[in-house]
Design an enzyme around this catalytic site. Structure first.
Site, mmCIF file in Angstrom:
data_model
loop_
_atom_site.group_PDB
_atom_site.id
_atom_site.type_symbol
_atom_site.label_atom_id
_atom_site.label_comp_id
_atom_site.label_asym_id
_atom_site.label_seq_id
_atom_site.Cartn_x
_atom_site.Cartn_y
_atom_site.Cartn_z
ATOM 1 C CG ASN A 175 -27.994 -48.147 -55.298
ATOM 2 O OD1 ASN A 175 -28.652 -48.810 -56.100
ATOM 3 N ND2 ASN A 175 -28.576 -47.403 -54.367
ATOM 4 C CD GLU B 1 -36.170 -47.722 -54.199
ATOM 5 O OE1 GLU B 1 -35.749 -46.561 -53.941
ATOM 6 O OE2 GLU B 1 -35.454 -48.727 -54.241
ATOM 7 C CB CYS C 30 -32.891 -44.787 -52.457
ATOM 8 S SG CYS C 30 -32.399 -45.036 -54.135
ATOM 9 C CD GLU D 45 -39.025 -52.651 -56.117
ATOM 10 O OE1 GLU D 45 -38.154 -51.870 -55.695
ATOM 11 O OE2 GLU D 45 -38.885 -53.335 -57.141
HETATM 12 C C1 SIN Z 1 -31.929 -48.531 -52.696
HETATM 13 O O1 SIN Z 1 -31.020 -47.831 -52.329
HETATM 14 O O2 SIN Z 1 -32.553 -48.256 -53.714
HETATM 15 C C2 SIN Z 1 -32.352 -49.790 -51.975
HETATM 16 C C3 SIN Z 1 -31.897 -49.902 -50.589
HETATM 17 C C4 SIN Z 1 -32.413 -51.133 -49.871
HETATM 18 O O3 SIN Z 1 -32.984 -52.048 -50.455
HETATM 19 O O4 SIN Z 1 -32.237 -51.162 -48.656
#
Ligand code: SIN
Length: 486
Positions: free
Chosen positions: A160, A258, A292, A466
């Site tokens: 993604n 994550e 996510c 992270e």
């Molecule tokens: C993710 O969807 O894993 C990361 C989203 C983000 O860094 O904002």
């Protein structure tokens, strides 16, 4: 070569980058990569063998031996050179990303900036990898604590965010003095390989950054079975994260995970509706709902429910769905057929349990991998959408009455990555922020991601952070030096 033209065609690599060499699989095996918007094959990448992966481990060990000897400033300078090249080739990287992932070009350009921001942040942080001194318990003794790179590390990254999830991990690893083997998602290897090409051109020594492609379970097993590998960082599903964590137990490798989320987005009666809708669009429809941290459940207090739903449908009607290369589009296709089916299942299940369709085209009318944004309300909290991540443009509203009820519903999930809420009462803001069981709480704000802040979840959403200084710490081990007196 892809149908679109790159200004620098050399960035399109159909080989893996291992120990400073561009390699194919020892048995010549390859994997096709397609464009999710059209189904056309973009190109092929190697399906490396176990022996090839072992070669990557050996190369990363050699790279680590050299990289760890360099000063933090030397490492930072090379990282910043890498960043300069990413910025110089922003349009090409964005093009590759849209081609293999489907996201609108403007979002791909934004992701190149986001990816680069991690490199800048960690290059700056490299020089602040401080240790400490501690007053000793014994006369003449000194306690000194140093922070050392863990060694060879592995990043397994998702489709993604084909660039940013790499630099968020590699930036931290390289700044700390570690080498890294990157296994990008099968769907989006070309962005990763372009970044490796630029790392080579930036002069990052051979073996420090390696990109391997191929069969994910075999690669994960081979890397975690090696005692040379000292850390694994994974972004992806909870099911795969759990498996990798168990594999890492064999060699007691450090892990950062994550994983999935099911973000609640709460709108209280005292919220600013316009701001809440702006935040809802930013959170729910970023990457066409495929992050996510996308809002998965809109919990809306009854007093504001109708105003919010009406304003949200109006804002959703302004979204433009189209091919990622159409500059007018801000929503695009989903990654594959399974992703489309998931949205359809969540939608149907919610309606079967009493939800009402408010606005948008039914996901059942999806064409190819394109699902139109859709809004439903009166969703029952035992619906699948309240239990699993949808990863698509379905906005599901659950009305509630009291603050206690909202908190209980928000926390009623095994996941704990991000939550959002909109309110004005300062006492309520502190109460709710304290009560939400997520690693990230976004208050009156729909977009929180940035390299200076610690990103990560609790419960089934993962381990470790992270970004921020904590992100680099994940790639270090403390060493306690006890200096005896005379
Ligand atoms: C993710 O969807 O894993 C990361 C989203 C983000 O860094 O904002």
């Amino acid at each position: 070569m892809p149908a679109v033209t790159l200004k620098a065609p050399r960035l399109f690599r159909e080989a893996c980058y291992v120990g400073g060499q561009w390699i194919t699989a020892d048995n010549g095996a390859t994997i096709d990569v397609d464009n999710p918007a059209t189904g056309d094959i973009i190109g092929r990448v190697p399906s490396l063998s176990q022996a090839d992966i072992q070669q990557a481990i050996d190369s990363a060990q050699a790279g680590f031996n050299e990289w760890r000897q360099m000063t933090a400033q030397e490492r930072a300078d090379l990282m910043l050179r890498w960043l300069d090249l990413m910025q110089e080739h922003k349009e090409d990287i964005a093009t590759l990303m849209t081609l293999e992932q489907g996201k609108p070009l403007a979002e791909s350009r934004g992701e190149v900036d986001y990816a680069g921001a991690f490199i800048r942040w960690f290059a700056e942080e490299a020089r602040r990898n401080y240790g400490e001194t501690i007053p000793a318990a014994k006369r003449g003794q000194h306690i000194v604590v140093t922070r050392n790179p863990v060694g060879v590390t592995v990043a397994i990254t998702p489709w993604n965010f084909p660039a940013a999830m790499i630099t968020r991990k590699a930036g931290a690893a390289l700044a700390a003095g570690c080498s890294m083997i990157i296994k990008p998602a099968e769907a989006t290897p070309f962005t990763a390989l372009a970044l490796a090409q630029l790392a080579e051109e930036a002069g990052i020594p051979a073996g420090v950054l390696n990109v391997v492609t191929g069969d994910a379970p075999m690669i994960g097993e081979t890397l975690t079975a090696s005692p040379v590998v000292r850390k694994l960082s994974f972004t992806g599903s909870t099911a795969v994260g759990r498996k990798l964590m168990a594999q890492c137990a064999q060699n007691i490798q450090k892990v950062s995970l994550e994983l999935g989320g099911n973000a609640p987005f709460i709108v209280f009666d005292d919220a600013d509706v316009d701001k809440a809708v702006e935040g809802a669009i930013a959170s729910k429809f970023r990457n066409t709902g495929q992050t996510c941290v996308c809002a998965n459940r809109f919990l809306v207090q009854r007093g504001i429910h109708d105003a919010f739903v009406e304003a949200l449908s109006k804002a959703m009607s302004e979204l433009v769905v189209g091919d990622g290369f159409d500059e007018k589009a801000n929503q695009s296709c989903l990654i594959n057929k399974a992703a489309v089916e998931k949205v359809q299942t969540h939608y149907k299940d919610a309606l079967d349990k009493g939800a009402r369709h408010v606005w948008g085209e039914s996901p059942n009318d999806a064409k190819g991998n394109y699902v139109q944004p859709v809004l439903i309300t009166d969703v029952s909290h035992d619906s699948t959408v309240c239990k699993e991540e949808t990863f698509g443009p379905l906005a599901a509203v659950i009305p509630f009455d009291t603050e206690e009820e909202a908190i209980a519903l928000a926390n009623d999930t095994p996941y704990g990555l991000a939550s959002y809420f909109y309110a004005r009462d300062i006492h309520r803001i502190w109460r709710v922020a304290d009560a939400l069981e997520t690693g990230i709480v976004s208050i009156n704000e729909g977009a929180f991601s940035n390299p200076a802040a610690p990103f990560g979840g609790v419960k089934a959403s993962g381990l470790g952070r992270e970004g921020s200084r904590h992100g680099m710490e994940e790639y270090t081990e403390l060493k306690y030096l006890c200096m005896g007196g005379e």
